[in-house]
Write a protein that holds these residues in place. Structure first.
Motif, mmCIF file in Angstrom:
data_model
loop_
_atom_site.group_PDB
_atom_site.id
_atom_site.type_symbol
_atom_site.label_atom_id
_atom_site.label_comp_id
_atom_site.label_asym_id
_atom_site.label_seq_id
_atom_site.Cartn_x
_atom_site.Cartn_y
_atom_site.Cartn_z
ATOM 1 N N ILE A 123 18.738 27.066 24.955
ATOM 2 C CA ILE A 123 19.270 26.651 25.604
ATOM 3 C C ILE A 123 21.116 27.483 26.375
ATOM 4 O O ILE A 123 21.351 27.705 27.397
ATOM 5 C CB ILE A 123 19.999 25.404 26.729
ATOM 6 N N ALA A 124 21.939 28.064 25.220
ATOM 7 C CA ALA A 124 22.305 29.054 25.556
ATOM 8 C C ALA A 124 22.156 30.359 25.935
ATOM 9 O O ALA A 124 22.805 31.009 27.135
ATOM 10 C CB ALA A 124 22.720 29.092 24.430
ATOM 11 N N PRO A 125 20.770 31.067 25.549
ATOM 12 C CA PRO A 125 21.182 32.212 25.682
ATOM 13 C C PRO A 125 19.941 31.834 27.225
ATOM 14 O O PRO A 125 20.296 33.073 28.231
ATOM 15 C CB PRO A 125 18.725 31.959 25.475
ATOM 16 N N TYR A 126 20.030 30.607 27.851
ATOM 17 C CA TYR A 126 19.137 30.974 29.115
ATOM 18 C C TYR A 126 20.475 30.329 30.015
ATOM 19 O O TYR A 126 20.437 31.356 30.776
ATOM 20 C CB TYR A 126 18.192 29.082 29.304
ATOM 21 N N LEU A 127 21.235 30.171 29.438
ATOM 22 C CA LEU A 127 22.697 29.612 30.532
ATOM 23 C C LEU A 127 23.554 30.828 30.597
ATOM 24 O O LEU A 127 23.847 31.215 31.822
ATOM 25 C CB LEU A 127 23.499 28.445 29.739
ATOM 26 N N LEU A 128 23.575 31.786 29.700
ATOM 27 C CA LEU A 128 24.614 32.918 29.767
ATOM 28 C C LEU A 128 23.546 33.661 30.493
ATOM 29 O O LEU A 128 24.699 34.462 31.141
ATOM 30 C CB LEU A 128 24.333 33.200 28.331
ATOM 31 N N MET A 129 22.117 33.748 30.310
ATOM 32 C CA MET A 129 21.759 34.969 31.549
ATOM 33 C C MET A 129 21.176 34.047 33.055
ATOM 34 O O MET A 129 22.262 34.958 33.947
ATOM 35 C CB MET A 129 20.306 34.131 31.209
ATOM 36 N N ALA A 130 22.067 32.806 33.354
ATOM 37 C CA ALA A 130 22.009 32.365 34.318
ATOM 38 C C ALA A 130 23.531 32.346 35.078
ATOM 39 O O ALA A 130 23.549 32.880 36.675
ATOM 40 C CB ALA A 130 21.547 30.569 34.578
ATOM 41 N N LEU A 131 24.089 32.355 34.426
ATOM 42 C CA LEU A 131 26.073 32.659 33.997
ATOM 43 C C LEU A 131 26.726 34.228 34.628
ATOM 44 O O LEU A 131 27.493 34.172 35.089
ATOM 45 C CB LEU A 131 26.676 31.732 34.051
ATOM 46 N N MET A 132 25.503 34.617 33.737
ATOM 47 C CA MET A 132 25.893 36.236 33.358
ATOM 48 C C MET A 132 25.613 37.036 34.771
ATOM 49 O O MET A 132 24.785 36.873 35.076
ATOM 50 C CB MET A 132 26.230 36.699 32.398
ATOM 51 N N ASP A 133 26.091 38.413 35.151
ATOM 52 C CA ASP A 133 25.537 39.671 35.786
ATOM 53 C C ASP A 133 24.114 39.986 34.932
ATOM 54 O O ASP A 133 24.535 40.107 34.066
ATOM 55 C CB ASP A 133 26.505 40.600 35.837
ATOM 56 N N GLN A 134 23.326 39.967 36.427
ATOM 57 C CA GLN A 134 22.039 40.938 34.798
ATOM 58 C C GLN A 134 22.305 42.220 34.205
ATOM 59 O O GLN A 134 22.515 43.161 34.987
ATOM 60 C CB GLN A 134 20.895 40.808 36.153
ATOM 61 N N PRO A 135 21.940 41.725 32.883
ATOM 62 C CA PRO A 135 22.561 43.299 32.277
ATOM 63 C C PRO A 135 20.748 44.672 32.365
ATOM 64 O O PRO A 135 19.914 44.095 33.323
ATOM 65 C CB PRO A 135 22.333 42.840 31.071
ATOM 66 N N SER A 136 21.007 45.443 31.992
ATOM 67 C CA SER A 136 20.041 46.199 31.699
ATOM 68 C C SER A 136 18.824 46.162 30.837
ATOM 69 O O SER A 136 17.666 46.123 31.160
ATOM 70 C CB SER A 136 20.928 47.792 31.753
ATOM 71 N N ARG A 137 19.522 45.598 29.486
ATOM 72 C CA ARG A 137 18.870 45.228 28.708
ATOM 73 C C ARG A 137 19.515 43.574 28.127
ATOM 74 O O ARG A 137 20.041 43.702 28.086
ATOM 75 C CB ARG A 137 19.048 46.380 27.715
ATOM 76 N N LEU A 138 17.915 43.409 27.901
ATOM 77 C CA LEU A 138 18.438 42.048 27.531
ATOM 78 C C LEU A 138 17.011 41.619 25.687
ATOM 79 O O LEU A 138 16.176 42.092 25.509
ATOM 80 C CB LEU A 138 17.786 40.537 27.683
ATOM 81 N N ILE A 139 17.794 41.304 24.900
ATOM 82 C CA ILE A 139 17.019 41.055 23.597
ATOM 83 C C ILE A 139 17.498 40.013 23.103
ATOM 84 O O ILE A 139 18.234 39.091 22.546
ATOM 85 C CB ILE A 139 17.611 42.565 22.418
ATOM 86 N N TYR A 140 17.005 38.746 22.308
ATOM 87 C CA TYR A 140 17.046 37.742 22.067
ATOM 88 C C TYR A 140 15.596 37.811 20.173
ATOM 89 O O TYR A 140 14.830 38.270 20.212
ATOM 90 C CB TYR A 140 15.799 36.111 22.690
ATOM 91 N N LEU A 141 16.970 36.942 19.586
ATOM 92 C CA LEU A 141 15.713 36.899 18.610
ATOM 93 C C LEU A 141 15.244 36.085 18.678
ATOM 94 O O LEU A 141 15.402 34.897 18.367
ATOM 95 C CB LEU A 141 17.608 36.523 17.314
ATOM 96 N N SER A 142 14.088 35.717 17.616
ATOM 97 C CA SER A 142 12.666 34.821 18.215
ATOM 98 C C SER A 142 12.458 34.667 16.160
ATOM 99 O O SER A 142 14.045 35.151 15.521
ATOM 100 C CB SER A 142 11.514 35.715 18.373
ATOM 101 N N SER A 143 11.397 34.327 15.529
ATOM 102 C CA SER A 143 11.339 34.254 14.146
ATOM 103 C C SER A 143 10.043 34.242 14.494
ATOM 104 O O SER A 143 9.327 33.485 15.048
ATOM 105 C CB SER A 143 11.854 32.866 13.938
ATOM 106 N N SER A 144 9.150 34.518 13.180
ATOM 107 C CA SER A 144 7.847 34.511 12.514
ATOM 108 C C SER A 144 7.603 32.520 13.076
ATOM 109 O O SER A 144 6.161 32.226 13.455
ATOM 110 C CB SER A 144 7.351 34.956 11.776
ATOM 111 N N MET A 145 8.833 31.873 12.192
ATOM 112 C CA MET A 145 8.585 30.027 12.654
ATOM 113 C C MET A 145 8.469 29.950 14.156
ATOM 114 O O MET A 145 7.283 28.679 14.274
ATOM 115 C CB MET A 145 9.931 29.866 11.957
ATOM 116 N N HIS A 146 8.476 31.016 15.027
ATOM 117 C CA HIS A 146 7.900 30.636 16.272
ATOM 118 C C HIS A 146 6.432 29.946 16.524
ATOM 119 O O HIS A 146 6.251 29.282 17.555
ATOM 120 C CB HIS A 146 8.753 32.040 17.597
ATOM 121 N N ARG A 147 5.648 30.621 15.545
ATOM 122 C CA ARG A 147 4.111 30.184 15.395
ATOM 123 C C ARG A 147 4.133 28.768 15.410
ATOM 124 O O ARG A 147 2.858 28.235 15.484
ATOM 125 C CB ARG A 147 3.243 31.100 14.952
ATOM 126 N N GLY A 148 4.938 28.072 14.647
ATOM 127 C CA GLY A 148 4.404 26.744 14.808
ATOM 128 C C GLY A 148 5.236 25.626 15.571
ATOM 129 O O GLY A 148 5.894 24.177 15.376
#
Length: 237
Positions: A95-120
């Motif tokens: 939710i935090a990444p989503y809200l920060l994106m929605a409420l801030m000016d669009q940057p040139s680059r966005l990087i999100y930290l995932s995890s190998s555990m996302h596969r579960g």
């Protein structure tokens, strides 16, 4: 030099990422939960700025976005902040990444930290609203969010990164991946001009991998964006 925001930069991978970027001469704004958690760059010097707020609290996420907006449009935003604990995992990790994106000016680059555990993680989105989401759920969702933004936001290079299982406070002392390599992909994606694919990559140590199939499923992405809009009351344009 670039203006870059790194969330969750008080310790671990976030602090290492921010320090490396500052060492390269970039203007780095760091986020921490409280002022007491803000540490100086490991290489010496100072940050270009600091924003404070608990990303487990929706109201404070909004305030973090307001503080960050005072620095102007960022060249890159690295959504590093994360937690493994339920019920905070969905709020901090997705939710935090989503809200920060929605409420801030669009940057040139966005990087999100995932995890190998996302596969579960689960395709079921009910836990997003009721606070029962696991860490794996939240990382699947933020990976799908990254892929959705990559396809919908033209002009912004967007990627998700698996930093590996590294020995940080979150990863624990038994982690087996290279700690020194844990932040290098984020730094590279935020600053390098020769990246293939230029957007929509899922990365592990500067090499692309295939994420969970749901992450690239357009119908799942649409359901996720709708659920996040309902959960927050904020639409991602």
């Amino acid at each position: 030099m670039a203006l870059i925001l790194v969330t969750g930069a008080s310790s671990g991978l976030g602090h290492a990422t921010a320090t490396e970027l500052a060492t390269q001469g970039h203007d780095v704004v760091v986020h921490a939960r409280t002022p007491a958690r803000v540490a100086a760059p490991a290489s010496g010097g100072q940050w270009a700025g600091v924003v404070i707020g608990d990303l487990a609290e929706t109201g404070e996420i909004t305030d973090v976005a307001r503080q960050a907006a005072a620095f102007g449009r960022f060249d890159a935003v690295i959504h590093n902040a994360g937690t493994m604990h339920t019920p905070e995992a969905a709020t901090v990790n997705t939710i935090a990444p989503y809200l920060l994106m929605a409420l801030m000016d669009q940057p040139s680059r966005l990087i999100y930290l995932s995890s190998s555990m996302h596969r579960g993680g689960s395709r079921g989105l009910a836990p997003l609203a009721d606070g029962t989401a696991s860490y794996s759920d939240s990382k699947l969702w933020v990976t799908a969010l990254a892929m959705a933004v990559a396809s919908q936001w033209k002009g912004t290079a967007t990627h998700a990164v698996d930093p590996g299982w590294v020995s940080t406070r979150m990863g624990g002392p038994g982690a087996t991946d290279d700690l020194a390599a844990g932040h290098q992909t984020q730094v590279w994606l935020a600053t390098d001009d020769d990246i293939t694919p230029p957007t929509g990559g899922y990365w592990y140590h500067q090499r692309t991998q295939d994420p969970h199939p749901a992450a690239r499923d357009l119908k799942f992405q649409d359901r996720l964006l709708h659920a996040l809009e309902e959960r927050t009351g904020v639409r991602l344009e």
